[in-house]
Motif scaffolding. Sequence first.
Motif, PDB file in Angstrom:
ATOM      1  N   VAL A 109       0.860  -1.176   0.000  1.00 45.94           N
ATOM      2  CA  VAL A 109       0.000   0.000   0.000  1.00 45.94           C
ATOM      3  C   VAL A 109       0.899   1.230   0.000  1.00 45.94           C
ATOM      4  O   VAL A 109       1.869   1.293   0.751  1.00 45.94           O
ATOM      5  N   GLY A 110       0.628   2.167  -0.864  1.00 44.19           N
ATOM      6  CA  GLY A 110       1.462   3.363  -0.909  1.00 44.19           C
ATOM      7  C   GLY A 110       2.621   3.223  -1.874  1.00 44.19           C
ATOM      8  O   GLY A 110       3.534   4.035  -1.889  1.00 44.19           O
ATOM      9  N   GLY A 111       2.593   2.164  -2.680  1.00 42.23           N
ATOM     10  CA  GLY A 111       3.596   2.066  -3.738  1.00 42.23           C
ATOM     11  C   GLY A 111       4.653   1.035  -3.452  1.00 42.23           C
ATOM     12  O   GLY A 111       5.112   0.887  -2.329  1.00 42.23           O
ATOM     13  N   THR A 153      -9.367  -3.383  10.578  1.00 44.44           N
ATOM     14  CA  THR A 153      -9.668  -1.938  10.568  1.00 44.44           C
ATOM     15  C   THR A 153      -9.609  -1.340  11.970  1.00 44.44           C
ATOM     16  O   THR A 153     -10.047  -0.215  12.184  1.00 44.44           O
ATOM     17  N   SER A 154      -9.043  -2.099  12.926  1.00 48.59           N
ATOM     18  CA  SER A 154      -9.140  -1.699  14.335  1.00 48.59           C
ATOM     19  C   SER A 154      -8.110  -0.680  14.774  1.00 48.59           C
ATOM     20  O   SER A 154      -8.221  -0.112  15.846  1.00 48.59           O
ATOM     21  N   GLY A 155      -7.056  -0.502  13.976  1.00 44.61           N
ATOM     22  CA  GLY A 155      -5.975   0.382  14.419  1.00 44.61           C
ATOM     23  C   GLY A 155      -4.912  -0.353  15.217  1.00 44.61           C
ATOM     24  O   GLY A 155      -3.944   0.249  15.669  1.00 44.61           O
ATOM     25  N   CYS A 182      -5.969 -11.249  16.715  1.00 43.69           N
ATOM     26  CA  CYS A 182      -5.343 -10.349  15.737  1.00 43.69           C
ATOM     27  C   CYS A 182      -3.816 -10.403  15.828  1.00 43.69           C
ATOM     28  O   CYS A 182      -3.250 -10.770  16.857  1.00 43.69           O
ATOM     29  N   ALA A 183      -3.175 -10.007  14.754  1.00 43.37           N
ATOM     30  CA  ALA A 183      -1.718  -9.834  14.718  1.00 43.37           C
ATOM     31  C   ALA A 183      -1.464  -8.476  14.073  1.00 43.37           C
ATOM     32  O   ALA A 183      -1.873  -8.244  12.938  1.00 43.37           O
ATOM     33  N   ILE A 234       0.137  -4.184   8.050  1.00 43.53           N
ATOM     34  CA  ILE A 234      -1.302  -4.189   8.272  1.00 43.53           C
ATOM     35  C   ILE A 234      -1.635  -5.012   9.518  1.00 43.53           C
ATOM     36  O   ILE A 234      -0.777  -5.692  10.067  1.00 43.53           O
ATOM     37  N   VAL A 235      -2.893  -4.935   9.938  1.00 44.30           N
ATOM     38  CA  VAL A 235      -3.368  -5.761  11.048  1.00 44.30           C
ATOM     39  C   VAL A 235      -4.161  -6.917  10.443  1.00 44.30           C
ATOM     40  O   VAL A 235      -5.060  -6.709   9.635  1.00 44.30           O
TER      41      VAL A 235
END
Length: 661
Positions: A109-111, A515-517, A561-562, A576-577
């Motif tokens: 993501v972001g290139g 999407t939890s942060g 989660c990880a 990412i999560v």
Amino acid sequence: MATTPSLAPTYDPERAAFYAPIPAGPSAARQPRPTKKLLASISFSSFFLLALILFIANQGRQGPQPKLDDLITQTPSASADSFFPARPTVEPPSRGVAQGVSEKVFRPVGGGGNLSFTWTNFMLSWQRTAYHFQPEKNWINDPNGPLYYNGWYHLFYQYNPDSAVWGNITWGHAVSMDLIHWLHLPLSVVPDQWYDINGVWSGSSTILPDGRIIMLYTGDTYDVVQVQCLAYPANLSDPLLLNWVKDPSNPVLVPPPGIGHKDFRDPTTAWLSPDGHKWRITIGSKVNKTGISLVYETKDFVKYNLLDGYLNAVPGTGMWECIDFYPASLIEANGLDTSANGQGIKHVMKASLDDDKNDYYALGTYDPINNKWIADDPELNVGIGLRYDYGKYYASKTFYDQKKQRRILWGWIRETDAEELDVLKGWSGVQSIPRTVLFDKKTGSNILQWPVEEIESLRSDIVEFNDVKLRPGSVTPLKVGSASQLDLVASFEIDHKESVEAIVGEAETGYDCPTSGGAAKRGVLGPFGVVVLADETLSELTPIYFYTAKGHNGKTETHFCADGLRSSEAADVDKIVYGSKVPVLDGEKLSIRSLVDHSIIESFAQGGRTVITSRIYPTKAIDGSARVFLFNNATGISVTASVKIWKMESADIRPFPLDQL
Ligand SMILES: *[C@@H]1O[C@H](CO)[C@@H](O)[C@H](O)[C@H]1NC(C)=O
Ligand SMILES: *[C@@H]1O[C@H](CO)[C@@H](O)[C@H](O)[C@H]1NC(C)=O
Ligand SMILES: *[C@@H]1O[C@H](CO)[C@@H](O)[C@H](O)[C@H]1NC(C)=O
Ligand SMILES: *[C@@H]1O[C@H](CO)[C@@H](O)[C@H](O)[C@H]1NC(C)=O
Ligand SMILES: *[C@@H]1O[C@H](CO)[C@@H](O)[C@H](O)[C@H]1NC(C)=O
């Protein structure tokens, strides 16, 4: 290729009516490796032309490329500061799509390709795993045709003998006696015929009752059509299965009417039809946006009959790759041969979704008479429900291990760094630790995946921490010698369980790991768990944790989660999560097992109900600087944890000493 006698009748033009290869094909193809032939193909030359134009355009935009060697500094550096100016993003060319398989280039993501971080040789070499299966170098993807034969476990795999990026796909081959220590063998099936010159793609093995071994794989033809091909060992007395023969009647299957030439791949292991005299296989495809599984019946693996309807079809899921279809016992604690069916058996169906690069499965019932598999819960059908793994895990395949009566799952862990970094590392891709697969009798609604027991032979130097109190907002270091190679088992109990019921009303609804942060986002009932591959100051860290929240029905539900958001200081890797819900039954403690192996962490919650493979690229939390912590970032609860941590030895993975045979 030896042309040994085979199960083969002659080429049947009717079968190939919808895809007629050039008649000169079979004889035109006796060269060892595909090179010039590729360029001669008309459909291909346009692809190359496009690639060339893109390449030239890129060159024009940014001037000469720095040499790769120049990008590596020779001394380790703990600083994230770049010693050379950040270069504009270089988008690597797409790989795989033009030939009709999924995109093999990972684009963070972001290139991608923004090598703004100063990677040192030391950092890059540390990323390589120590007890996962990897070839000595270069690109690897799907596991193929795994089987156990005469004392050896065989793993074949998608492999590029020429570089660390996807291309020239050939079957690599290795053997093991325990699924942990591996010996590399010469390439097994290579692209050297008109029907597989663009790639020997994924396939599966079937061991017949008379001991013969059938290997079916997808060939990508000279004109980029996906066809199924038959191969078998040249010498069944050779336990290493070194030489393979391609059947002269290849290809044995071509895309049927209505199926795209690039939408027909990855034959499964065969199972016996209800009459006990024929074999069935399924092959993934799609019709518009509906993912489907076609079923063929055959007596001899040369002539096939397409059965009516689909074994399963799910609208909106797109192309199904690498279907897997196998029975799981509702009663016994062992695995089942692929042909088992009847009372006390459910069937697992798995598809790898080309559209989102994840492996989805569902439990259901197989009706062999009507050639239908019905999902237990249609809302959790293949592709819209459960995943094997909520991290980076794809193109998996199981096999029945007749030595230990278990079903074993292999999967490909892809890279999530820039392709340029893979070239610097000299390799790309890892096979997961093989996992046993069982039906979860306690929940009745999922499978259990667990690292094969043999992995425990690498354990040494256990350290235990019992009843560690974790107050809200606490971080507790766990002193272990070295933390790059670990097998960690942790259990957690929420203190004063009754208080959970009292405060669950304050917890949020609709929590979702991705999407939890991540673990820095504090809630009343979570997160809490372990932190691995962290440096002393926690500037790099990967938390693996539980988060309890409120479901839409108002009851508590647990998420596993990880969090990779802070796993690396480098900007050019994915962060990412990962994660999803995990079933927790009354009276159960929460439990995590994590296998840490340098840049890969495979984590299992509740005995393998939910699994996450983290693909991360630490730069500081490596080697002697890697640490382990416990943490509790919940605001409303205290937690008590108990942890066992073993150091893991490296597996012995090297070339087979063939000269000593
Ligand atoms: C590349 O990375 C640098 C440093 O992190 C950043 O400033 C720049 O915006 C990035 N470029 C692209 C195209 O992502
Ligand atoms: C494929 O193989 C040819 C011949 O060995 C080689 O020149 C080419 O670079 C390879 N392509 C890739 C993508 O590895
Ligand atoms: C088959 O393999 C066995 C065991 O490796 C070997 O002794 C035998 O010579 C092989 N036969 C042929 C025809 O290569
Ligand atoms: C696929 O989509 C096309 C165009 O929308 C439509 O005409 C066709 O009927 C669809 N095919 C099937 C099998 O649904
Ligand atoms: C816990 O949350 C705080 C505050 O957001 C954060 O700084 C810290 O890194 C979190 N701990 C972990 C292990 O993620």
